[in-house]
Write a protein that holds these residues in place. Structure first.
Motif, PDB file in Angstrom:
ATOM      1  N   THR A 149      79.538 -41.799  -6.484  1.00 41.50           N
ATOM      2  CA  THR A 149      80.334 -41.379  -7.694  1.00 41.50           C
ATOM      3  C   THR A 149      80.930 -42.649  -8.267  1.00 41.50           C
ATOM      4  O   THR A 149      81.088 -43.661  -7.183  1.00 41.50           O
ATOM      5  CB  THR A 149      81.260 -40.619  -7.001  1.00 41.50           C
ATOM      6  N   GLU A 150      80.943 -42.943  -9.410  1.00 40.89           N
ATOM      7  CA  GLU A 150      81.258 -43.915  -9.865  1.00 40.89           C
ATOM      8  C   GLU A 150      82.927 -43.993 -10.563  1.00 40.89           C
ATOM      9  O   GLU A 150      82.999 -42.981 -11.391  1.00 40.89           O
ATOM     10  CB  GLU A 150      80.468 -44.776 -10.939  1.00 40.89           C
ATOM     11  N   LEU A 151      83.712 -44.887 -10.378  1.00 41.63           N
ATOM     12  CA  LEU A 151      84.941 -44.979 -10.875  1.00 41.63           C
ATOM     13  C   LEU A 151      84.814 -46.395 -11.876  1.00 41.63           C
ATOM     14  O   LEU A 151      85.042 -47.218 -11.348  1.00 41.63           O
ATOM     15  CB  LEU A 151      85.943 -44.941  -9.996  1.00 41.63           C
ATOM     16  N   SER A 152      85.141 -46.184 -13.041  1.00 38.21           N
ATOM     17  CA  SER A 152      85.129 -47.318 -14.141  1.00 38.21           C
ATOM     18  C   SER A 152      86.112 -47.527 -14.892  1.00 38.21           C
ATOM     19  O   SER A 152      87.195 -46.331 -15.174  1.00 38.21           O
ATOM     20  CB  SER A 152      83.705 -47.175 -15.076  1.00 38.21           C
ATOM     21  N   GLY A 153      86.804 -48.679 -15.124  1.00 37.33           N
ATOM     22  CA  GLY A 153      88.285 -48.816 -15.726  1.00 37.33           C
ATOM     23  C   GLY A 153      88.178 -50.463 -15.939  1.00 37.33           C
ATOM     24  O   GLY A 153      87.460 -51.278 -15.661  1.00 37.33           O
ATOM     25  N   GLY A 154      89.113 -50.584 -16.928  1.00 36.27           N
ATOM     26  CA  GLY A 154      89.427 -51.913 -17.375  1.00 36.27           C
ATOM     27  C   GLY A 154      90.600 -52.550 -16.418  1.00 36.27           C
ATOM     28  O   GLY A 154      90.976 -51.808 -15.611  1.00 36.27           O
ATOM     29  N   ASN A 177      83.473 -49.924 -11.065  1.00 34.77           N
ATOM     30  CA  ASN A 177      82.827 -50.644 -12.237  1.00 34.77           C
ATOM     31  C   ASN A 177      83.718 -51.170 -13.457  1.00 34.77           C
ATOM     32  O   ASN A 177      84.815 -50.741 -13.476  1.00 34.77           O
ATOM     33  CB  ASN A 177      81.589 -49.805 -12.806  1.00 34.77           C
ATOM     34  N   HIS A 178      83.519 -52.141 -13.957  1.00 35.93           N
ATOM     35  CA  HIS A 178      84.213 -52.582 -15.303  1.00 35.93           C
ATOM     36  C   HIS A 178      83.810 -51.756 -16.432  1.00 35.93           C
ATOM     37  O   HIS A 178      82.705 -50.657 -16.425  1.00 35.93           O
ATOM     38  CB  HIS A 178      83.867 -54.080 -15.557  1.00 35.93           C
ATOM     39  N   VAL A 179      84.326 -52.042 -17.318  1.00 41.05           N
ATOM     40  CA  VAL A 179      84.097 -51.369 -18.826  1.00 41.05           C
ATOM     41  C   VAL A 179      83.818 -52.248 -19.746  1.00 41.05           C
ATOM     42  O   VAL A 179      83.961 -53.510 -19.788  1.00 41.05           O
ATOM     43  CB  VAL A 179      85.051 -50.318 -19.470  1.00 41.05           C
TER      44      VAL A 179
END
Length: 334
Positions: free
Chosen positions: A103-108, A249-251
């Motif tokens: 599961t991936e959580l991405s955000g700035g 992860n980054h965005v």
């Protein structure tokens, strides 16, 4: 193309790796397609030992057919769902994090990705009584922050210390160190991390993009190869050891200006579920800095673009039933 690295299999040590590279053998494909006898002479290594390494690498990187019935039986017997500790996030994830999946959580920057990872690890260690592997690639994890979050869960000092002992942390700042860690966990490290009767049920990598993104781009493809190796190691760990893998992860922005997860198209196929975390900056929520909005970007179980709001400052326990055919892990599970 899979780059040869120290520790990928027994016998592949630093000295042999140096000799192979001197013979212009840098990838698994180079080794398995070469004349082993010729390579043994060039590297001054035993032909039998090199042949054994070749067989292990072939077994690790070759797919074997499995029937659909076997896959379904394995799913029912091995899949568990770990509550994240936040009802809104659990709802978006169809009850929580699934073992056997990434599961991936991405955000700035400042979106709260690490805060969510802290909350998930604390909830699993304290409420579910299971062990967590936390791989920190940015230096953002501190024991004091974990303890602070545990103190909101329980006043019992013994329970706080027991939960902290179930969270096993690694600080790694380059992709080779990350790969070495993942290979080590797969070769026995996960079993050694059992504490207080709880097995390792979650592996968190915060952040996977911090060590991969700097290697991507340009005319060299070694960075892409290393990224695929990280993905393969995480997938193997999730499936073979029935753990839930959570990565951050980054965005970036698409050509139309839309915010999207980073690391490109090749990585987009790796996580089974992808969610985007954003700050809520409009209306009455401006005065609530912990307010966040999560959007489901990719899922095999729910319709995409579903949105949920939650408050990072209210990381509370979640109750609920798991979907039919799978078990909700809400207590110690040996």
């Amino acid at each position: 193309m899979v780059v040869l690295l120290e520790g990928m299999c027994p016998g592949l040590d630093k000295d042999l790796l140096r000799s192979l590279r001197a013979a212009d053998i840098r990838t698994v494909e180079d080794l398995v397609s070469s004349d082993i006898e010729d390579v043994a002479q060039k590297c001054s290594v035993s032909y039998k030992a090199l042949l054994s390494i070749r067989r292990v690498l072939l077994a690790q990187h070759t797919a074997f057919p499995v029937s659909g019935a076997d896959l379904y039986e394995e799913l029912l017997s091995s899949t568990a769902i770990l509550s994240t500790g936040n009802p809104s996030l659990d709802k978006l994830l169809d009850s929580g994090l699934y073992t056997g999946e990434i599961t991936e959580l991405s955000g700035g920057p400042g979106s709260g990705k690490s805060q969510v990872c802290f909350g998930v690890s604390v909830h699993i260690a304290h409420r579910l009584k299971q062990s967590v592997i936390y791989i920190d690639t940015t230096g953002g994890l501190t024991a004091s922050r974990l303890l602070q979050m545990l103190q909101t869960e329980t006043d019992n000092t013994d329970e706080q210390m027991e939960a902290l002992q179930r969270i096993h942390t690694f600080r790694l700042f380059d992709v080779c160190a990350l790969l070495d860690c993942l290979y080590g966990l797969c070769s026995g490290g996960l079993h050694k991390a059992r504490v207080g009767g709880g097995s390792v049920k979650a592996v968190i990598v915060d952040s996977v993009s911090a060590v991969i993104a700097p290697l991507l781009g340009g005319r060299h493809n070694e960075g892409m190869s290393l990224m695929i190796q990280v993905a393969a190691a995480l997938k193997t760990m999730a499936k073979d050891f029935s753990v839930a893998v959570l990565v951050t992860n980054h965005v970036t922005r698409s050509g139309s200006g839309e915010v999207q997860p980073g690391l490109g198209v090749s990585w987009s196929h790796i996580p089974r579920t992808r969610i985007l975390l954003e700050r809520v900056e409009t209306g009455a929520c401006v005065s609530r800095p912990g307010r966040r909005r999560v959007t489901l970007v990719k899922s095999s179980r729910q319709a995409c673009r579903i949105k949920e709001d939650f408050d990072l400052q209210r990381w509370s326990g979640a109750d609920g039933e798991a979907p039919s055919g799978k078990r909700k892990l809400d207590q110690a599970d040996p």
